[in-house]
Design an enzyme around this catalytic site. Structure first.
Site, PDB file in Angstrom:
ATOM      1  N   ALA A   1       0.824  -1.210   0.000  1.00  0.00           N
ATOM      2  CA  ALA A   1       0.000   0.000   0.000  1.00  0.00           C
ATOM      3  C   ALA A   1       0.856   1.257   0.000  1.00  0.00           C
ATOM      4  O   ALA A   1       1.315   1.718   1.058  1.00  0.00           O
ATOM      5  CB  ALA A   1      -0.941  -0.026   1.206  1.00  0.00           C
ATOM      6  N   LEU A   2       1.081   1.783  -1.198  1.00  0.00           N
ATOM      7  CA  LEU A   2       1.839   3.025  -1.376  1.00  0.00           C
ATOM      8  C   LEU A   2       0.917   4.137  -1.891  1.00  0.00           C
ATOM      9  O   LEU A   2       0.893   5.232  -1.349  1.00  0.00           O
ATOM     10  CB  LEU A   2       3.000   2.770  -2.366  1.00  0.00           C
ATOM     11  CG  LEU A   2       3.785   3.994  -2.839  1.00  0.00           C
ATOM     12  CD1 LEU A   2       4.585   4.611  -1.687  1.00  0.00           C
ATOM     13  CD2 LEU A   2       4.765   3.612  -3.971  1.00  0.00           C
TER      14      LEU A   2
ATOM     15  N   ARG B   1      -9.428 -19.076 -40.233  1.00  0.00           N
ATOM     16  CA  ARG B   1     -10.486 -18.218 -40.782  1.00  0.00           C
ATOM     17  C   ARG B   1     -10.207 -17.931 -42.267  1.00  0.00           C
ATOM     18  O   ARG B   1      -9.093 -17.531 -42.618  1.00  0.00           O
ATOM     19  CB  ARG B   1     -10.514 -16.904 -39.995  1.00  0.00           C
ATOM     20  CG  ARG B   1     -11.373 -15.837 -40.596  1.00  0.00           C
ATOM     21  CD  ARG B   1     -12.832 -16.100 -40.381  1.00  0.00           C
ATOM     22  NE  ARG B   1     -13.641 -15.003 -40.888  1.00  0.00           N
ATOM     23  CZ  ARG B   1     -14.952 -15.034 -40.943  1.00  0.00           C
ATOM     24  NH1 ARG B   1     -15.623 -16.099 -40.520  1.00  0.00           N
ATOM     25  NH2 ARG B   1     -15.623 -14.009 -41.411  1.00  0.00           N
TER      26      ARG B   1
ATOM     27  N   GLU C   1       2.392   0.214 -10.839  1.00  0.00           N
ATOM     28  CA  GLU C   1       3.832   0.060 -10.499  1.00  0.00           C
ATOM     29  C   GLU C   1       4.701   1.046 -11.285  1.00  0.00           C
ATOM     30  O   GLU C   1       5.800   0.723 -11.728  1.00  0.00           O
ATOM     31  CB  GLU C   1       4.272  -1.397 -10.637  1.00  0.00           C
ATOM     32  CG  GLU C   1       3.459  -2.263  -9.676  1.00  0.00           C
ATOM     33  CD  GLU C   1       4.102  -3.561  -9.283  1.00  0.00           C
ATOM     34  OE1 GLU C   1       5.333  -3.672  -9.352  1.00  0.00           O
ATOM     35  OE2 GLU C   1       3.356  -4.471  -8.875  1.00  0.00           O
TER      36      GLU C   1
HETATM   37  N1  CAA Z   1      15.544   2.687  -7.302  1.00  0.00           N
HETATM   38  C1  CAA Z   1      16.161   2.919  -6.117  1.00  0.00           C
HETATM   39  N2  CAA Z   1      16.112   4.099  -5.494  1.00  0.00           N
HETATM   40  C2  CAA Z   1      15.411   5.081  -6.085  1.00  0.00           C
HETATM   41  C3  CAA Z   1      14.750   4.924  -7.313  1.00  0.00           C
HETATM   42  C4  CAA Z   1      14.844   3.653  -7.930  1.00  0.00           C
HETATM   43  N3  CAA Z   1      14.234   3.373  -9.091  1.00  0.00           N
HETATM   44  N4  CAA Z   1      14.134   6.072  -7.650  1.00  0.00           N
HETATM   45  C5  CAA Z   1      14.410   6.941  -6.660  1.00  0.00           C
HETATM   46  N5  CAA Z   1      15.177   6.347  -5.720  1.00  0.00           N
HETATM   47  C6  CAA Z   1      15.711   6.933  -4.481  1.00  0.00           C
HETATM   48  C7  CAA Z   1      16.744   8.030  -4.784  1.00  0.00           C
HETATM   49  O1  CAA Z   1      18.035   7.490  -4.927  1.00  0.00           O
HETATM   50  C8  CAA Z   1      16.631   8.908  -3.555  1.00  0.00           C
HETATM   51  O2  CAA Z   1      17.295   8.298  -2.483  1.00  0.00           O
HETATM   52  P1  CAA Z   1      18.437   9.050  -1.607  1.00  0.00           P
HETATM   53  O3  CAA Z   1      17.889  10.384  -1.205  1.00  0.00           O
HETATM   54  O4  CAA Z   1      18.687   8.098  -0.480  1.00  0.00           O
HETATM   55  O5  CAA Z   1      19.605   9.196  -2.524  1.00  0.00           O
HETATM   56  C9  CAA Z   1      15.150   8.822  -3.222  1.00  0.00           C
HETATM   57  O6  CAA Z   1      14.662   7.612  -3.809  1.00  0.00           O
HETATM   58  C10 CAA Z   1      14.355   9.989  -3.744  1.00  0.00           C
HETATM   59  O7  CAA Z   1      14.555  10.038  -5.124  1.00  0.00           O
HETATM   60  P2  CAA Z   1      14.084  11.251  -6.059  1.00  0.00           P
HETATM   61  O8  CAA Z   1      14.565  12.538  -5.499  1.00  0.00           O
HETATM   62  O9  CAA Z   1      14.470  10.882  -7.433  1.00  0.00           O
HETATM   63  O10 CAA Z   1      12.495  11.183  -5.865  1.00  0.00           O
HETATM   64  P3  CAA Z   1      11.329  11.798  -6.709  1.00  0.00           P
HETATM   65  O11 CAA Z   1      10.370  12.435  -5.781  1.00  0.00           O
HETATM   66  O12 CAA Z   1      11.901  12.633  -7.818  1.00  0.00           O
HETATM   67  O13 CAA Z   1      10.566  10.483  -7.267  1.00  0.00           O
HETATM   68  C11 CAA Z   1      10.108   8.709  -8.777  1.00  0.00           C
HETATM   69  C12 CAA Z   1      11.171   9.535  -8.020  1.00  0.00           C
HETATM   70  C13 CAA Z   1      10.930   7.775  -9.641  1.00  0.00           C
HETATM   71  C14 CAA Z   1       9.239   9.587  -9.631  1.00  0.00           C
HETATM   72  C15 CAA Z   1       9.260   7.918  -7.739  1.00  0.00           C
HETATM   73  O14 CAA Z   1       8.436   8.777  -6.995  1.00  0.00           O
HETATM   74  C16 CAA Z   1       8.404   6.834  -8.372  1.00  0.00           C
HETATM   75  O15 CAA Z   1       8.913   5.784  -8.703  1.00  0.00           O
HETATM   76  N6  CAA Z   1       7.089   7.097  -8.525  1.00  0.00           N
HETATM   77  C17 CAA Z   1       6.146   6.077  -8.997  1.00  0.00           C
HETATM   78  C18 CAA Z   1       5.573   5.332  -7.853  1.00  0.00           C
HETATM   79  C19 CAA Z   1       4.997   4.004  -8.267  1.00  0.00           C
HETATM   80  O16 CAA Z   1       5.598   3.251  -9.013  1.00  0.00           O
HETATM   81  N7  CAA Z   1       3.823   3.705  -7.727  1.00  0.00           N
HETATM   82  C20 CAA Z   1       3.198   2.449  -7.987  1.00  0.00           C
HETATM   83  C21 CAA Z   1       2.323   2.071  -6.854  1.00  0.00           C
HETATM   84  S1  CAA Z   1       2.478   0.413  -6.329  1.00  0.00           S
HETATM   85  C22 CAA Z   1       1.425  -0.465  -7.310  1.00  0.00           C
HETATM   86  O17 CAA Z   1       0.986  -0.061  -8.341  1.00  0.00           O
HETATM   87  C23 CAA Z   1       1.224  -1.841  -6.808  1.00  0.00           C
HETATM   88  C24 CAA Z   1       0.033  -2.583  -7.271  1.00  0.00           C
HETATM   89  O18 CAA Z   1      -0.927  -2.702  -6.537  1.00  0.00           O
HETATM   90  C25 CAA Z   1       0.072  -3.334  -8.537  1.00  0.00           C
END
Ligand code: CAA
Length: 379
Positions: free
Chosen positions: A124-125, A268, A363
């Site tokens: 849950a994100l 077909r 995701e």
């Molecule tokens: N892998 C590892 N670390 C990551 C990362 C990645 N892909 N992307 C960002 N980070 C880390 C960064 O390194 C940073 O860490 P530190 O400060 O420790 O160095 C931290 O996260 C913050 O990074 P950013 O400043 O880049 O963050 P941002 O606010 O610009 O956001 C983003 C980055 C990639 C846009 C992120 O918010 C994101 O991935 N958003 C999408 C969220 C998502 O995928 N939601 C899906 C919901 S779950 C779902 O759908 C499940 C289901 O039920 C099927």
């Protein structure tokens, strides 16, 4: 570079294919129509080891590699993309996150039943106002000493109505932005935790997607995952692997639609010949076959890199971005090849077309994958 699958990988692929044909195909149309969760089938998937595929057997998992996971996911999603997302979330988001980052006590208590498929989990994100912008969490977890007090609403949670355990991301210190976010294990049934409305969806209708409501839920301190402030990095790391699961689901949707279209085109007849003999149809199938093969290679690459312990943020995002586009393109063309038959439920391709769309959204949307990829290549 060895493109051959091992004996074990071929066996897993065949077992998943047989299961999908024998157990998922019957009534898949009815489950889609009635939004019915595949309860019995998911139970059997647990017994087969498909719900904790990569988890160490000492925690109830099947101890397989990630390429096997891609193979099994493709076979399940070909037939029932709803069952595939249940499998993907449990394996990639819940079990993988716990195995890598949870404490030994948490693994024994929560990972073991989840990986062995005795119960399923949810992640849950997302929130009503925090989807792509995942740091803007409004759900709060206030530190009260021995426990956290959890308040807020989560949205679009896969397995939301059927899970026993939930990984919940919440803000503990808004001043610290993403460093003030934590991840918690929350049990269904705890006081103040309510499963909200079930979404009436375009596709993957056999899976259950709910909102979750937390109203002063007491979460014991020992249920926080990792160090204080680790929750956002935890979620990002887990989602990198999750994207391989969704890419494989998209691959399965595409290859399922392609196989149906190929079979139809060979039988077909129009204008006195099978329609595959018309170049307009043959070229569509040639494009599908090429794109599906490329998507599969991207999934394998990300999976192999995961097993090698490499950073998979870029390869996972590439696999998901491309495979989800292929799922969309392929299913639209599969409906077109079927003509009027493609537009009715009985022929399965209209369902696959509806199921494909979500793979470009959850995701991380395709636009988010491009952010991840472009940041990675710019480094
Ligand atoms: N892998 C590892 N670390 C990551 C990362 C990645 N892909 N992307 C960002 N980070 C880390 C960064 O390194 C940073 O860490 P530190 O400060 O420790 O160095 C931290 O996260 C913050 O990074 P950013 O400043 O880049 O963050 P941002 O606010 O610009 O956001 C983003 C980055 C990639 C846009 C992120 O918010 C994101 O991935 N958003 C999408 C969220 C998502 O995928 N939601 C899906 C919901 S779950 C779902 O759908 C499940 C289901 O039920 C099927």
């Amino acid at each position: 570079m060895d493109f051959n699958l091992s004996e074990e990988q071929l066996m897993i692929q065949q077992a998943a294919r047989d299961f999908a044909q024998n157990e998922l195909l019957p009534e898949v149309i009815e489950r889609d129509r009635d939004q019915k969760f595949p309860t019995e089938q998911v139970k059997k998937m647990g017994e087969m080891g498909l719900l904790g595929m990569m988890v160490d057997p000492k925690y109830g998992g099947a101890g397989m590699d990630s390429v096997s996971y891609v193979l099994a996911m493709e076979e399940i999603a070909k037939i029932d993309a709803s069952a595939a997302v249940v499998m993907s979330v449990n394996n990639s988001l819940v079990c993988a996150g716990l195995e890598k980052f949870a404490s030994e006590e948490q693994k024994v208590k929560y990972l073991t039943p989840l990986a062995s498929g005795k119960v399923i989990g949810a992640f849950a994100l997302s929130e009503p106002e925090a989807g792509s912008d995942a740091t803007s969490q409004k759900t709060t977890a206030e530190d009260k000493g021995d426990y956290y007090l959890l308040n807020g609403i989560k949205n679009w949670i896969t397995n939301g109505g059927t899970a026993s355990y939930y990984i919940v991301i919440a803000q503990t210190d808004p001043e610290k932005k993403h460093k003030g976010i934590n991840a918690f294990i929350v049990e269904r049934g705890w006081e103040g935790f309510e499963v909200g409305v079930k979404e009436d969806k375009l596709g993957i209708r056999g899976s259950d997607t709910h909102s979750l409501i937390f109203n002063n839920v007491k979460v014991p301190k020992e249920n926080r995952i990792g160090e204080d402030g680790f929750g956002f990095n935890f979620a990002m790391a887990v989602l990198n692997g999750g994207r391989i699961g969704i890419a494989s689901q998209a691959l399965g949707i595409a290859s399922g639609a392609y196989e149906l279209a190929l079979k139809y085109a060979k039988t077909r007849k129009a204008f006195k010949t099978e329609i595959i003999n018309h170049q307009a149809i043959a070229f569509k199938l040639a494009d599908m076959a090429t794109q599906i093969t490329a998507a599969r290679m991207l999934c394998f690459k990300a999976a192999a890199e995961k097993d090698a312990g490499k950073d998979i943020s870029e390869s996972g995002a590439m696999a998901k971005l491309y495979a989800s586009q292929v799922a969309m393109d392929t299913t639209i063309e599969a409906v077109q090849i079927h003509g009027g038959y493609g537009y009715v439920k009985e022929y399965h391709v209209e369902r696959l077309m509806r199921d494909a769309k979500i793979t470009q959204i959850y995701e991380g949307t395709s636009e988010i994958q491009k952010i991840v990829i472009s940041r990675s290549i710019a480094k």
